[in-house]
Design a protein around this motif. Structure first.
Motif, PDB file in Angstrom:
ATOM      1  N   MET A 133       0.848  -1.176   0.000  1.00 12.40           N
ATOM      2  CA  MET A 133       0.000   0.000   0.000  1.00 12.40           C
ATOM      3  C   MET A 133       0.892   1.238   0.000  1.00 12.40           C
ATOM      4  N   GLN A 134       0.600   2.161  -0.906  1.00 14.61           N
ATOM      5  CA  GLN A 134       1.369   3.396  -0.977  1.00 14.61           C
ATOM      6  C   GLN A 134       0.760   4.487  -0.120  1.00 14.61           C
ATOM      7  N   TRP A 135      -0.556   4.535  -0.049  1.00 18.42           N
ATOM      8  CA  TRP A 135      -1.269   5.503   0.775  1.00 18.42           C
ATOM      9  C   TRP A 135      -2.709   5.056   0.928  1.00 18.42           C
ATOM     10  N   HIS A 136      -3.394   5.645   1.886  1.00 13.81           N
ATOM     11  CA  HIS A 136      -4.805   5.366   2.128  1.00 13.81           C
ATOM     12  C   HIS A 136      -5.511   6.700   2.248  1.00 13.81           C
ATOM     13  N   GLN A 137      -6.592   6.879   1.500  1.00 12.61           N
ATOM     14  CA  GLN A 137      -7.270   8.169   1.488  1.00 12.61           C
ATOM     15  C   GLN A 137      -8.773   7.964   1.350  1.00 12.61           C
ATOM     16  N   THR A 138      -9.550   8.776   2.038  1.00 10.25           N
ATOM     17  CA  THR A 138     -11.005   8.805   1.886  1.00 10.25           C
ATOM     18  C   THR A 138     -11.381  10.104   1.205  1.00 10.25           C
ATOM     19  N   TYR A 139     -12.215   9.997   0.185  1.00  8.38           N
ATOM     20  CA  TYR A 139     -12.685  11.178  -0.552  1.00  8.38           C
ATOM     21  C   TYR A 139     -14.172  11.341  -0.270  1.00  8.38           C
ATOM     22  N   THR A 140     -14.581  12.518   0.143  1.00  5.83           N
ATOM     23  CA  THR A 140     -15.980  12.756   0.475  1.00  5.83           C
ATOM     24  C   THR A 140     -16.340  14.200   0.175  1.00  5.83           C
ATOM     25  N   ASP A 141     -17.624  14.421  -0.036  1.00  2.00           N
ATOM     26  CA  ASP A 141     -18.079  15.809  -0.198  1.00  2.00           C
ATOM     27  C   ASP A 141     -18.767  16.300   1.070  1.00  2.00           C
ATOM     28  N   GLY A 142     -18.810  15.461   2.106  1.00  7.81           N
ATOM     29  CA  GLY A 142     -19.338  15.868   3.395  1.00  7.81           C
ATOM     30  C   GLY A 142     -20.849  15.808   3.545  1.00  7.81           C
TER      31      GLY A 142
ATOM     32  N   ALA B 178     -18.561   4.223  -3.585  1.00 10.08           N
ATOM     33  CA  ALA B 178     -17.809   2.976  -3.576  1.00 10.08           C
ATOM     34  C   ALA B 178     -16.847   2.975  -4.751  1.00 10.08           C
ATOM     35  N   GLY B 179     -15.555   2.827  -4.485  1.00  7.71           N
ATOM     36  CA  GLY B 179     -14.565   2.725  -5.540  1.00  7.71           C
ATOM     37  C   GLY B 179     -14.660   1.368  -6.220  1.00  7.71           C
ATOM     38  N   LYS B 180     -14.496   1.355  -7.519  1.00 11.56           N
ATOM     39  CA  LYS B 180     -14.591   0.106  -8.277  1.00 11.56           C
ATOM     40  C   LYS B 180     -13.316  -0.248  -9.022  1.00 11.56           C
TER      41      LYS B 180
ATOM     42  N   CYS C  68      -6.077   7.360 -11.283  1.00 15.54           N
ATOM     43  CA  CYS C  68      -7.426   7.665 -11.718  1.00 15.54           C
ATOM     44  C   CYS C  68      -8.327   6.606 -11.097  1.00 15.54           C
ATOM     45  N   LEU C  69      -9.253   7.048 -10.246  1.00 14.38           N
ATOM     46  CA  LEU C  69     -10.140   6.155  -9.506  1.00 14.38           C
ATOM     47  C   LEU C  69     -11.544   6.266 -10.077  1.00 14.38           C
ATOM     48  N   GLY C  70     -12.181   5.142 -10.313  1.00 10.63           N
ATOM     49  CA  GLY C  70     -13.552   5.142 -10.804  1.00 10.63           C
ATOM     50  C   GLY C  70     -14.455   4.457  -9.803  1.00 10.63           C
ATOM     51  N   GLY C  71     -15.672   4.960  -9.676  1.00  8.42           N
ATOM     52  CA  GLY C  71     -16.606   4.345  -8.749  1.00  8.42           C
ATOM     53  C   GLY C  71     -18.015   4.848  -8.936  1.00  8.42           C
TER      54      GLY C  71
ATOM     55  N   ALA D 115     -21.962   8.020 -11.567  1.00 13.84           N
ATOM     56  CA  ALA D 115     -20.594   7.530 -11.745  1.00 13.84           C
ATOM     57  C   ALA D 115     -19.649   8.690 -11.488  1.00 13.84           C
ATOM     58  N   GLU D 116     -18.519   8.394 -10.856  1.00  9.37           N
ATOM     59  CA  GLU D 116     -17.537   9.438 -10.585  1.00  9.37           C
ATOM     60  C   GLU D 116     -16.137   8.954 -10.921  1.00  9.37           C
ATOM     61  N   ILE D 117     -15.316   9.889 -11.372  1.00  6.53           N
ATOM     62  CA  ILE D 117     -13.898   9.651 -11.612  1.00  6.53           C
ATOM     63  C   ILE D 117     -13.123  10.693 -10.808  1.00  6.53           C
ATOM     64  N   ILE D 118     -12.158  10.229 -10.043  1.00  9.04           N
ATOM     65  CA  ILE D 118     -11.304  11.120  -9.259  1.00  9.04           C
ATOM     66  C   ILE D 118      -9.874  10.931  -9.744  1.00  9.04           C
ATOM     67  N   LYS D 119      -9.201  12.030 -10.034  1.00  5.77           N
ATOM     68  CA  LYS D 119      -7.792  12.013 -10.411  1.00  5.77           C
ATOM     69  C   LYS D 119      -6.978  12.523  -9.225  1.00  5.77           C
ATOM     70  N   THR D 120      -5.944  11.771  -8.870  1.00  5.43           N
ATOM     71  CA  THR D 120      -5.082  12.150  -7.750  1.00  5.43           C
ATOM     72  C   THR D 120      -3.643  12.335  -8.224  1.00  5.43           C
ATOM     73  N   ASP D 121      -2.856  12.965  -7.382  1.00  7.01           N
ATOM     74  CA  ASP D 121      -1.418  12.980  -7.614  1.00  7.01           C
ATOM     75  C   ASP D 121      -0.823  11.699  -7.029  1.00  7.01           C
ATOM     76  N   SER D 122       0.481  11.583  -7.043  1.00 12.32           N
ATOM     77  CA  SER D 122       1.130  10.349  -6.581  1.00 12.32           C
ATOM     78  C   SER D 122       0.983  10.109  -5.085  1.00 12.32           C
ATOM     79  N   LEU D 123       0.617  11.142  -4.324  1.00 13.51           N
ATOM     80  CA  LEU D 123       0.438  11.005  -2.873  1.00 13.51           C
ATOM     81  C   LEU D 123      -1.022  10.814  -2.475  1.00 13.51           C
ATOM     82  N   GLY D 124      -1.925  10.771  -3.456  1.00 10.63           N
ATOM     83  CA  GLY D 124      -3.337  10.566  -3.162  1.00 10.63           C
ATOM     84  C   GLY D 124      -4.144  11.830  -2.995  1.00 10.63           C
ATOM     85  N   ASN D 125      -3.535  12.986  -3.218  1.00 14.50           N
ATOM     86  CA  ASN D 125      -4.265  14.247  -3.115  1.00 14.50           C
ATOM     87  C   ASN D 125      -5.148  14.438  -4.341  1.00 14.50           C
TER      88      ASN D 125
END
Length: 70
Positions: free
Chosen positions: A1-10, A17-19, A30-33, A47-57
């Motif tokens: 595991m390189q990092w662990h991150q939760t993405y939310t809009d609050g 759910a990530g797929k 690039c995370l799809g879910g 459906a959502e797509i989230i793009k992160t940098d190498s640290l998960g931001n």
């Protein structure tokens, strides 16, 4: 595991759910879910797509589906 991150809009009435995940050429990801949200009468799926940098931001997020949510 390189990092662990939760993405939310609050919002309390939304679940996500990530797929799938792929690493991008810039070493980010690039995370799809799927997202589910509800109100008193309906439940919606998006459906959502989230793009992160190498640290998960999170760098950006795209939402597809219900036009009321976008």
């Amino acid at each position: 595991m390189q990092w662990h991150q939760t993405y939310t809009d609050g919002h309390p009435n939304r679940n996500y759910a990530g797929k799938s995940v792929i690493q991008t050429t810039d070493k980010g990801y690039c995370l799809g879910g799927m997202g589910y949200y509800w109100n008193a009468t309906n439940t919606y799926c998006i459906a959502e797509i989230i793009k992160t940098d190498s640290l998960g931001n999170q760098q950006w997020k795209k939402t597809y589906g219900n036009p009321l949510y976008n």
